[in-house]
Design a protein around this motif. Structure first.
Motif, PDB file in Angstrom:
ATOM      1  N   HIS A 129      25.090  51.942  10.968  1.00  0.00           N
ATOM      2  CA  HIS A 129      25.443  50.591  10.551  1.00  0.00           C
ATOM      3  C   HIS A 129      26.027  50.710   9.151  1.00  0.00           C
ATOM      4  N   ARG A 174      15.681  51.411  11.617  1.00  0.00           N
ATOM      5  CA  ARG A 174      16.421  52.123  10.576  1.00  0.00           C
ATOM      6  C   ARG A 174      15.601  53.337  10.154  1.00  0.00           C
ATOM      7  N   VAL A 224      30.670  44.238   7.619  1.00  0.00           N
ATOM      8  CA  VAL A 224      29.917  45.332   8.237  1.00  0.00           C
ATOM      9  C   VAL A 224      30.700  45.930   9.406  1.00  0.00           C
ATOM     10  N   SER A 243      28.131  38.773  11.869  1.00  0.00           N
ATOM     11  CA  SER A 243      27.659  40.088  12.263  1.00  0.00           C
ATOM     12  C   SER A 243      26.257  40.368  11.742  1.00  0.00           C
ATOM     13  N   TRP A 279      23.376  41.411  14.106  1.00  0.00           N
ATOM     14  CA  TRP A 279      22.688  42.675  13.817  1.00  0.00           C
ATOM     15  C   TRP A 279      21.183  42.446  13.711  1.00  0.00           C
ATOM     16  N   ARG A 286      29.885  49.014  12.821  1.00  0.00           N
ATOM     17  CA  ARG A 286      28.897  49.844  13.495  1.00  0.00           C
ATOM     18  C   ARG A 286      29.622  50.888  14.325  1.00  0.00           C
ATOM     19  N   SER A 295      27.722  48.940   5.938  1.00  0.00           N
ATOM     20  CA  SER A 295      27.882  47.665   5.237  1.00  0.00           C
ATOM     21  C   SER A 295      28.655  47.893   3.951  1.00  0.00           C
ATOM     22  N   ALA A 311      27.857  51.161  20.310  1.00  0.00           N
ATOM     23  CA  ALA A 311      28.696  50.198  19.585  1.00  0.00           C
ATOM     24  C   ALA A 311      29.788  49.690  20.525  1.00  0.00           C
TER      25      ALA A 311
END
Length: 163
Positions: free
Chosen positions: A82, A46, A99, A137, A141, A101, A84, A106
């Motif tokens: 991503h 991230r 969530v 998910s 993830w 993506r 959420s 993806a």
């Protein structure tokens, strides 16, 4: 529903969170206090995260809020977003409602929306996206992105409640 727009000359990706509908009730009031958190992911790590405002007591929030990331054109095939939808709680942990993506890696609509955005630069492309089940998910993830999460796929530790 959100739109994606990429400006290759500026290296700017704009995700505009438009609205949600029929969200799951997370509070005892029968509503939720939803907000949207968007994380920019590159090679499983991230890089940045940004959030919308919180919309109180609703299952059908309207946002119309733009979230902007600076991404050079040569990095566009290595990144994903991503997304959420979270329920804000004043006490305790915020909970994941669902969530999604988007990105070149993806699956399904997330990849299709990304590719359509790249095919039509400088034009906002909006689509509805179904939210994936939070439990399933989130586990998937975390398994895929364990390198940036020291917890791995384990849930966050909770403090014991006071007597």
């Amino acid at each position: 529903m959100f739109s994606l727009c990429y400006l290759p000359t500026a290296g700017r990706l704009t995700l505009t969170v438009i609205k949600c509908r029929n969200l799951k009730a997370m509070d005892i009031t029968g509503y939720s206090d939803p907000y949207v958190k968007v994380s920019l992911i590159c090679d499983g790590r991230r890089l940045k995260k940004k959030k919308t405002t919180i919309k109180k007591n609703t299952l059908n929030p309207n946002y119309n809020e733009a979230i902007i990331f600076d991404i050079p054109p040569e990095n566009m095939d290595q990144v994903s977003l991503h997304i959420s939808v979270m329920d804000y709680d004043l006490v305790g942990h915020n909970e994941i409602i669902g969530v999604n993506r988007v990105g070149s890696h993806a699956e399904g609509l997330g990849r299709d929306h990304w590719n359509e955005m790249l095919a039509y630069p400088r034009k906002p492309i909006a689509h509805w996206h179904p939210l994936l089940e939070a439990k399933r998910s989130e586990k998937e993830w975390k398994a895929r992105t364990a390198s940036f999460d020291s917890q791995g796929s384990c849930p966050s530790p909770r403090l014991p409640s006071s007597p």
